[in-house]
Enzyme design. Sequence first.
Site, PDB file in Angstrom:
ATOM      1  N   LYS A 169       0.496 -69.200  48.689  1.00 36.90           N
ATOM      2  CA  LYS A 169       0.646 -69.442  47.260  1.00 36.90           C
ATOM      3  C   LYS A 169      -0.727 -69.300  46.625  1.00 36.90           C
ATOM      4  O   LYS A 169      -1.567 -70.180  46.721  1.00 36.90           O
ATOM      5  CB  LYS A 169       1.203 -70.832  46.950  1.00 36.90           C
ATOM      6  CG  LYS A 169       1.675 -70.927  45.474  1.00 36.90           C
ATOM      7  CD  LYS A 169       1.574 -72.323  44.880  1.00 36.90           C
ATOM      8  CE  LYS A 169       0.217 -72.634  44.351  1.00 36.90           C
ATOM      9  NZ  LYS A 169      -0.177 -71.834  43.152  1.00 36.90           N
ATOM     10  N   GLU A 244     -10.621 -77.751  52.319  1.00 39.76           N
ATOM     11  CA  GLU A 244     -11.979 -77.451  51.834  1.00 39.76           C
ATOM     12  C   GLU A 244     -11.979 -77.756  50.352  1.00 39.76           C
ATOM     13  O   GLU A 244     -11.305 -77.088  49.572  1.00 39.76           O
ATOM     14  CB  GLU A 244     -12.334 -75.986  52.119  1.00 39.76           C
ATOM     15  CG  GLU A 244     -13.815 -75.678  51.961  1.00 39.76           C
ATOM     16  CD  GLU A 244     -14.181 -75.205  50.582  1.00 39.76           C
ATOM     17  OE1 GLU A 244     -14.730 -76.025  49.809  1.00 39.76           O
ATOM     18  OE2 GLU A 244     -13.920 -74.044  50.266  1.00 39.76           O
ATOM     19  N   CYS A 278     -17.974 -74.301  44.840  1.00 38.73           N
ATOM     20  CA  CYS A 278     -17.931 -75.660  45.390  1.00 38.73           C
ATOM     21  C   CYS A 278     -19.228 -76.052  46.080  1.00 38.73           C
ATOM     22  O   CYS A 278     -19.550 -77.235  46.180  1.00 38.73           O
ATOM     23  CB  CYS A 278     -16.753 -75.809  46.350  1.00 38.73           C
ATOM     24  SG  CYS A 278     -16.696 -74.535  47.627  1.00 38.73           S
ATOM     25  N   GLU A 378     -17.980 -83.693  40.120  1.00 36.86           N
ATOM     26  CA  GLU A 378     -18.083 -82.231  40.167  1.00 36.86           C
ATOM     27  C   GLU A 378     -17.719 -81.645  38.803  1.00 36.86           C
ATOM     28  O   GLU A 378     -16.599 -81.800  38.332  1.00 36.86           O
ATOM     29  CB  GLU A 378     -17.158 -81.665  41.244  1.00 36.86           C
ATOM     30  CG  GLU A 378     -17.327 -80.181  41.439  1.00 36.86           C
ATOM     31  CD  GLU A 378     -16.476 -79.626  42.566  1.00 36.86           C
ATOM     32  OE1 GLU A 378     -16.987 -78.796  43.332  1.00 36.86           O
ATOM     33  OE2 GLU A 378     -15.299 -80.028  42.674  1.00 36.86           O
TER      34      GLU A 378
END
Length: 471
Positions: A169, A244, A278, A378
């Site tokens: 997906k 992750e 990231c 973040e």
Amino acid sequence: MNELNRNYINGQWVSWAGDMIDVHEAGTGDVIARVPAAGADEMEQAIAAADAAFESWSESSLDERIKVLEQLHAGLKERAPEIAETVCREVGMPIKLATPIQAGMPAAVTKSYLKLLPDYPFTEQSGNSEVQYTPVGVVGCITPWNYPLHQVILKIVPAIAAGCTVVLKPSEIAPQTAFILAEILDGTDLPKGVFNMVCGYGHTAGDTLIKHPDVRMVSFTGSTRTGNLIAHAAADDFKRYALEMGGKSASVILPDADLAAAVKGTINNCLLNSGQTCTALTRMLVPADKHDEACELAAAAVAKMTPGNPLEETTRLGPLSSAQQRDKVIDYIKLGIEEGAKLVAGGPEAPEGCEKGYFVKATVFGNVKPDSRIAQEEIFGPVLCVIPYNDEAEAVKIANGTQYGLSGAVWSGDDAKAKKIASKLRTGQVFVNGGAFNPVAPFGGFGHSGIGREFGKWGLEEFLEVRSLQL
């Protein structure tokens, strides 16, 4: 307009006549494609196809798997210009970077597994036991929008190499390269059902994929919040999972470092893909007596990175991927000002000449408190926090003082000293004095940054179970 009204299930394109999802161009905001908003029914068909194909593919020879990956590698190389432009338009990474990174890395990762597989010990002897490494089963892959094809390849290549079957997906924000991938695989010798792709939203198609009992592993890259939901869902029937997730990586500049080189290296990393990475070094830790000089160097560096059209070869800083992401980053910049951090460069105002699209100025904050929200959360945009420290012990404490642990950096005039400090950081990788990224070294995080590793043999082993035969 690219009307992609189909999903790839059981080795064929299956037409879709339901609701569609608009895909926007990051640099203009225009709709450039539409993809299916498929749901549970389509996902269940794809899972059934993967489950039916697993028995034969899990028993395929290594030569068969290598042949398919060689064909995939050739297809990725052939369509690299198209891949680079597609990601440039969807995500906003400047074409000069998208070509070697967004298009180049998928081919390089595939090549790395072609080199690894012939010598990998799928069986080995331990005393009187034969230890076998066997495929885990049907794998559900859920991937993000910031490196849309690269993150898919990091999952499906080792999964297929391990003998698993896959249901993908892709992100609905940047999905078009997943269609390119499916077209390439459709032209290989990969048997029907080994690779399947269904487009849709996470709360419908993604939820079905995560929770289906025939899916024995979920490999996910994305937000920590979503990773938490996946881990809980996987626990219900003891699925394997690899996650992750987010990061808030620190670049620790020691007193004896070349300050100018360290600041430049940190800025270049922080602003890669407009901060939509990231592993971005978004916290720059500097000795207190060098804080002001570091801020001046940072301001001068970002001044050279004015936002512009990502399709132009001279552009170094592109837009963000969506209006939602742009607004989120601007809100964080406003928050930093409210929290009392010193605005050294940039700000929440739209960049001049970039009225269309999802642009944000490269922004630097100085005198950032380590426990402030902009230093802890973040942001996923072109925002750098400069944090002063008094000694090395405090620097390590600050670097380790978030819930994340994905990446980091240490800069010093003494390589041994830099390595010693790097070894104290609770994070999955550390760049020492600008060391180069290694696509065959393990990649993954500590803490809220994830569970499991990608790249190299570590990435392959995520998709393998261990069985011993007592002889």
